[in-house]
Design a protein around this motif. Sequence first.
Motif, PDB file in Angstrom:
ATOM      1  N   LEU A  98     -87.829  -9.422  56.694  1.00  0.00           N
ATOM      2  CA  LEU A  98     -86.914  -8.633  55.868  1.00  0.00           C
ATOM      3  C   LEU A  98     -87.077  -8.979  54.391  1.00  0.00           C
ATOM      4  CD1 LEU A  98     -83.824  -8.883  58.196  1.00  0.00           C
ATOM      5  CD2 LEU A  98     -85.107  -6.798  57.695  1.00  0.00           C
ATOM      6  N   PRO A  99     -86.891  -8.003  53.502  1.00  0.00           N
ATOM      7  CA  PRO A  99     -87.166  -8.211  52.073  1.00  0.00           C
ATOM      8  C   PRO A  99     -86.106  -9.061  51.371  1.00  0.00           C
ATOM      9  CG  PRO A  99     -86.278  -6.025  52.422  1.00  0.00           C
ATOM     10  CD  PRO A  99     -86.490  -6.611  53.783  1.00  0.00           C
ATOM     11  N   ARG A 100     -86.574  -9.921  50.465  1.00  0.00           N
ATOM     12  CA  ARG A 100     -85.687 -10.718  49.613  1.00  0.00           C
ATOM     13  C   ARG A 100     -85.718 -10.223  48.163  1.00  0.00           C
ATOM     14  NH1 ARG A 100     -87.034 -16.759  49.849  1.00  0.00           N
ATOM     15  NH2 ARG A 100     -85.624 -16.739  51.647  1.00  0.00           N
ATOM     16  N   ARG A 101     -86.926  -9.991  47.644  1.00  0.00           N
ATOM     17  CA  ARG A 101     -87.083  -9.506  46.270  1.00  0.00           C
ATOM     18  C   ARG A 101     -88.211  -8.480  46.225  1.00  0.00           C
ATOM     19  NH1 ARG A 101     -86.818 -15.149  45.288  1.00  0.00           N
ATOM     20  NH2 ARG A 101     -84.870 -15.797  44.320  1.00  0.00           N
ATOM     21  N   ILE A 102     -88.089  -7.575  45.289  1.00  0.00           N
ATOM     22  CA  ILE A 102     -89.148  -6.583  45.064  1.00  0.00           C
ATOM     23  C   ILE A 102     -89.353  -6.437  43.566  1.00  0.00           C
ATOM     24  CG2 ILE A 102     -89.818  -4.158  45.295  1.00  0.00           C
ATOM     25  CD1 ILE A 102     -88.278  -4.096  47.912  1.00  0.00           C
ATOM     26  N   TYR A 103     -90.610  -6.450  43.147  1.00  0.00           N
ATOM     27  CA  TYR A 103     -90.982  -6.218  41.753  1.00  0.00           C
ATOM     28  C   TYR A 103     -91.644  -4.856  41.665  1.00  0.00           C
ATOM     29  CZ  TYR A 103     -93.950  -6.367  37.576  1.00  0.00           C
ATOM     30  OH  TYR A 103     -94.579  -6.064  36.402  1.00  0.00           O
ATOM     31  N   VAL A 104     -91.226  -4.065  40.699  1.00  0.00           N
ATOM     32  CA  VAL A 104     -91.822  -2.737  40.504  1.00  0.00           C
ATOM     33  C   VAL A 104     -92.111  -2.533  39.027  1.00  0.00           C
ATOM     34  CG1 VAL A 104     -91.645  -0.275  40.997  1.00  0.00           C
ATOM     35  CG2 VAL A 104     -90.277  -1.907  42.339  1.00  0.00           C
ATOM     36  N   ARG A 105     -93.276  -1.974  38.730  1.00  0.00           N
ATOM     37  CA  ARG A 105     -93.616  -1.535  37.377  1.00  0.00           C
ATOM     38  C   ARG A 105     -94.030  -0.069  37.480  1.00  0.00           C
ATOM     39  NH1 ARG A 105     -97.770  -4.527  36.360  1.00  0.00           N
ATOM     40  NH2 ARG A 105     -99.386  -2.933  36.365  1.00  0.00           N
ATOM     41  N   TRP A 106     -93.403   0.783  36.659  1.00  0.00           N
ATOM     42  CA  TRP A 106     -93.678   2.203  36.803  1.00  0.00           C
ATOM     43  C   TRP A 106     -93.605   2.938  35.473  1.00  0.00           C
ATOM     44  CZ3 TRP A 106     -88.909   0.112  37.597  1.00  0.00           C
ATOM     45  CH2 TRP A 106     -87.803   0.751  37.049  1.00  0.00           C
ATOM     46  N   GLN A 107     -94.218   4.115  35.468  1.00  0.00           N
ATOM     47  CA  GLN A 107     -94.168   5.013  34.320  1.00  0.00           C
ATOM     48  C   GLN A 107     -93.160   6.125  34.598  1.00  0.00           C
ATOM     49  OE1 GLN A 107     -97.985   6.542  33.007  1.00  0.00           O
ATOM     50  NE2 GLN A 107     -99.038   4.667  33.642  1.00  0.00           N
ATOM     51  N   SER A 108     -92.174   6.245  33.733  1.00  0.00           N
ATOM     52  CA  SER A 108     -91.265   7.385  33.760  1.00  0.00           C
ATOM     53  C   SER A 108     -91.917   8.466  32.901  1.00  0.00           C
ATOM     54  CB  SER A 108     -89.900   6.981  33.193  1.00  0.00           C
ATOM     55  OG  SER A 108     -89.068   8.106  33.058  1.00  0.00           O
ATOM     56  N   MET A 109     -92.625   9.360  33.549  1.00  0.00           N
ATOM     57  CA  MET A 109     -93.442  10.333  32.830  1.00  0.00           C
ATOM     58  C   MET A 109     -92.601  11.361  32.084  1.00  0.00           C
ATOM     59  SD  MET A 109     -95.796  10.389  36.150  1.00  0.00           S
ATOM     60  CE  MET A 109     -96.571  11.991  36.031  1.00  0.00           C
ATOM     61  N   ALA A 110     -91.350  11.515  32.479  1.00  0.00           N
ATOM     62  CA  ALA A 110     -90.474  12.487  31.832  1.00  0.00           C
ATOM     63  C   ALA A 110     -90.125  12.093  30.404  1.00  0.00           C
ATOM     64  CB  ALA A 110     -89.192  12.652  32.653  1.00  0.00           C
ATOM     65  N   GLU A 111     -90.157  10.794  30.090  1.00  0.00           N
ATOM     66  CA  GLU A 111     -89.686  10.354  28.754  1.00  0.00           C
ATOM     67  C   GLU A 111     -90.742  10.421  27.656  1.00  0.00           C
ATOM     68  OE1 GLU A 111     -86.451   7.206  29.232  1.00  0.00           O
ATOM     69  OE2 GLU A 111     -87.693   6.952  31.038  1.00  0.00           O
ATOM     70  N   PRO A 112     -91.899   9.859  27.682  1.00  0.00           N
ATOM     71  CA  PRO A 112     -92.410   8.909  28.676  1.00  0.00           C
ATOM     72  C   PRO A 112     -92.087   7.466  28.270  1.00  0.00           C
ATOM     73  CG  PRO A 112     -94.166   9.523  27.178  1.00  0.00           C
ATOM     74  CD  PRO A 112     -92.931  10.272  26.719  1.00  0.00           C
ATOM     75  N   GLN A 113     -92.009   6.585  29.303  1.00  0.00           N
ATOM     76  CA  GLN A 113     -91.722   5.177  29.078  1.00  0.00           C
ATOM     77  C   GLN A 113     -92.197   4.394  30.299  1.00  0.00           C
ATOM     78  OE1 GLN A 113     -91.481   2.524  27.133  1.00  0.00           O
ATOM     79  NE2 GLN A 113     -89.748   3.455  26.039  1.00  0.00           N
ATOM     80  N   THR A 114     -92.504   3.120  30.090  1.00  0.00           N
ATOM     81  CA  THR A 114     -92.915   2.253  31.194  1.00  0.00           C
ATOM     82  C   THR A 114     -91.863   1.173  31.390  1.00  0.00           C
ATOM     83  OG1 THR A 114     -95.244   2.631  30.657  1.00  0.00           O
ATOM     84  CG2 THR A 114     -94.750   0.778  32.114  1.00  0.00           C
ATOM     85  N   TYR A 115     -91.486   0.954  32.653  1.00  0.00           N
ATOM     86  CA  TYR A 115     -90.436  -0.005  32.987  1.00  0.00           C
ATOM     87  C   TYR A 115     -90.937  -1.021  34.011  1.00  0.00           C
ATOM     88  CZ  TYR A 115     -87.265   3.453  30.928  1.00  0.00           C
ATOM     89  OH  TYR A 115     -86.650   4.329  30.071  1.00  0.00           O
ATOM     90  N   ARG A 116     -90.181  -2.116  34.117  1.00  0.00           N
ATOM     91  CA  ARG A 116     -90.444  -3.118  35.146  1.00  0.00           C
ATOM     92  C   ARG A 116     -89.124  -3.758  35.541  1.00  0.00           C
ATOM     93  NH1 ARG A 116     -93.234  -7.847  31.347  1.00  0.00           N
ATOM     94  NH2 ARG A 116     -91.290  -8.579  30.407  1.00  0.00           N
ATOM     95  N   VAL A 117     -89.060  -4.217  36.781  1.00  0.00           N
ATOM     96  CA  VAL A 117     -87.814  -4.826  37.257  1.00  0.00           C
ATOM     97  C   VAL A 117     -88.113  -5.722  38.455  1.00  0.00           C
ATOM     98  CG1 VAL A 117     -87.220  -2.987  38.912  1.00  0.00           C
ATOM     99  CG2 VAL A 117     -85.404  -4.305  37.821  1.00  0.00           C
ATOM    100  N   ILE A 118     -87.346  -6.788  38.575  1.00  0.00           N
ATOM    101  CA  ILE A 118     -87.325  -7.607  39.785  1.00  0.00           C
ATOM    102  C   ILE A 118     -85.985  -7.367  40.448  1.00  0.00           C
ATOM    103  CG2 ILE A 118     -87.286  -9.930  40.760  1.00  0.00           C
ATOM    104  CD1 ILE A 118     -89.198 -10.780  38.559  1.00  0.00           C
ATOM    105  N   LEU A 119     -86.002  -6.886  41.673  1.00  0.00           N
ATOM    106  CA  LEU A 119     -84.793  -6.547  42.410  1.00  0.00           C
ATOM    107  C   LEU A 119     -84.481  -7.617  43.439  1.00  0.00           C
ATOM    108  CD1 LEU A 119     -85.714  -2.815  43.069  1.00  0.00           C
ATOM    109  CD2 LEU A 119     -84.117  -3.650  41.337  1.00  0.00           C
TER     110      LEU A 119
END
Length: 212
Positions: A98-119
């Motif tokens: 089962l998951p404990r943490r997830i890291y994601v880096r993505w491009q929000s193409m609508a803005e545009p902007q790049t984000y990252r997060v550790i969940l």
Amino acid sequence: MRASVFVLFFLLLGGCAGADNNPGDLPYKYWRLGFLAPDYMEVWVETAHAEDIRGKTFFHVGSGIVAVRTPPEEKGNPAGWGKRFGWGAGRHVNGADLPRRIYVRWQSMAEPQTYRVILDIPERARQLMSERLAPPCPASEYREALTLGLAPGGVVRGWVMSTCGRPIEVLRAQAEIEPKGPYEGTSQGSHRPLSETSKAYIEKHGIPYGSW
């Protein structure tokens, strides 16, 4: 400097996933990680990593375009998430508990902007993913899917779900802007382009910030 800290965080989590296919205490073979975005708000996931409750890290468990509706003639509605939606574009995380943490880096193409997060995945999510459904769905007995919604402004929402029933929200988070930009600075600031349908919608109606 902060970007390096992000990378080191996952490298030092405790161990990388190898050939071990034992899911530990997972009550099914594997869980699924999926991604989606509001109508027309197209997103490109550059990479995603997951850490399970045993401390193992699974790199590159997500990438590419996420699930997003782009109805013609402006018939979509990007405000909010709606009550029902699919698992999102994604894949199974083989060999993981089962998951404990997830890291994601993505491009929000609508803005545009790049984000990252550790969940940090809450315990409630793991409990829901471990509970046997009563009665079970026709195609599954558990909530085997964790779906992340990625919206402009770096808004993140998370749900667990099975093949039937409504999604159950388990997390909300705010991502930070990736200081290196898209592709960690290797594209000279160039983001992936929007589809013509999404571009036309956003140019006319804008982005409904605050609705997610």
